[in-house]
Design a protein around this motif. Structure first.
Motif, PDB file in Angstrom:
ATOM      1  N   GLY A 195       5.433 107.352  67.826  1.00  0.00           N
ATOM      2  CA  GLY A 195       4.149 107.687  67.210  1.00  0.00           C
ATOM      3  C   GLY A 195       3.101 108.072  68.235  1.00  0.00           C
ATOM      4  N   VAL A 241      12.898 105.030  64.497  1.00  0.00           N
ATOM      5  CA  VAL A 241      12.421 104.330  63.301  1.00  0.00           C
ATOM      6  C   VAL A 241      13.148 102.989  63.184  1.00  0.00           C
ATOM      7  N   CYS A 261       7.922 108.064  62.966  1.00  0.00           N
ATOM      8  CA  CYS A 261       6.838 107.092  63.064  1.00  0.00           C
ATOM      9  C   CYS A 261       5.511 107.809  63.238  1.00  0.00           C
ATOM     10  N   PHE A 315       1.049 102.668  64.425  1.00  0.00           N
ATOM     11  CA  PHE A 315       2.209 103.560  64.376  1.00  0.00           C
ATOM     12  C   PHE A 315       3.391 102.800  63.797  1.00  0.00           C
ATOM     13  N   ASN A 316       3.767 103.193  62.595  1.00  0.00           N
ATOM     14  CA  ASN A 316       4.836 102.541  61.846  1.00  0.00           C
ATOM     15  C   ASN A 316       5.691 103.608  61.172  1.00  0.00           C
ATOM     16  N   PRO A 317       6.844 103.223  60.612  1.00  0.00           N
ATOM     17  CA  PRO A 317       7.676 104.219  59.935  1.00  0.00           C
ATOM     18  C   PRO A 317       6.902 104.930  58.827  1.00  0.00           C
ATOM     19  N   SER A 318       6.989 106.251  58.842  1.00  0.00           N
ATOM     20  CA  SER A 318       6.341 107.074  57.829  1.00  0.00           C
ATOM     21  C   SER A 318       7.336 108.174  57.474  1.00  0.00           C
ATOM     22  N   CYS A 325       9.251 102.703  67.681  1.00  0.00           N
ATOM     23  CA  CYS A 325       8.433 103.405  66.697  1.00  0.00           C
ATOM     24  C   CYS A 325       7.031 103.652  67.275  1.00  0.00           C
ATOM     25  N   LYS A 326       6.480 102.658  67.936  1.00  0.00           N
ATOM     26  CA  LYS A 326       5.164 102.789  68.563  1.00  0.00           C
ATOM     27  C   LYS A 326       5.186 103.886  69.628  1.00  0.00           C
TER      28      LYS A 326
END
Length: 159
Positions: A29, A9, A98, A91-94, A25-26
């Motif tokens: 994800g 992340v 990610c 795909f990003n921080p969640s 992160c990509k």
């Protein structure tokens, strides 16, 4: 979050253990997506395969053709959508990992914060529609295959 879960992340996010970048992160994800999506698709494939096998009395010559098409369909869908999502910056921080999310998180709901990554304004709606339709198709196809197997087996037992 302990362990390496949050490591990819982006480190600007206030998450303990986050040391990554948009690239890490990509990658996280994409790998998570490639590991999770085929589960549901294989469930449908195995139900279809079972139906074809039962329908053809498990004669290998009649059922072998479907195996390669099942795996080809599952992994073509999974890989093509995973790479499209990665290429699109989805795909990003969640939370602590990610996943498919706008960045900064929650920007699609705010008029004050501009989204810099992800399909901003329509992301939530699109995810609900795509996941909803995908779930209905998976559950519907599986249910139809299982019910069809029941009918075939029931007819055989009645003879």
């Amino acid at each position: 979050v302990w362990g390496t879960h949050a490591f990819p992340v982006i480190d600007t996010i206030d998450i303990y253990g986050a040391k990554g970048s948009f690239t890490t992160c990509k990658i996280q994800g994409t790998l998570a997506y490639i590991n999770l999506v085929p589960i549901a698709l294989h469930y449908v494939s195995l139900s279809t395969y079972s139906f074809v096998a039962i329908r053809n009395d498990f004669q290998q010559k009649k059922i072998a053709w479907i195996e390669k098409w099942m795996f080809l369909a599952v992994y073509t869908w999974t890989l093509s959508t995973a790479f499209w999502l990665a290429y699109s910056g989805m795909f990003n921080p969640s939370g602590a990992m990610c996943w498919i999310e706008s960045f900064p998180q929650g920007c699609e709901k705010s008029t004050d914060v501009e989204c810099t990554r992800g399909n901003a304004k329509g992301l939530t709606y699109n995810l609900v529609v795509v996941v909803g339709v995908f779930s209905i198709v998976v559950m519907g196809a599986t249910t139809v295959m299982m019910f069809s197997m029941y009918i075939v087996i029931r007819k055989r037992e009645m003879k």
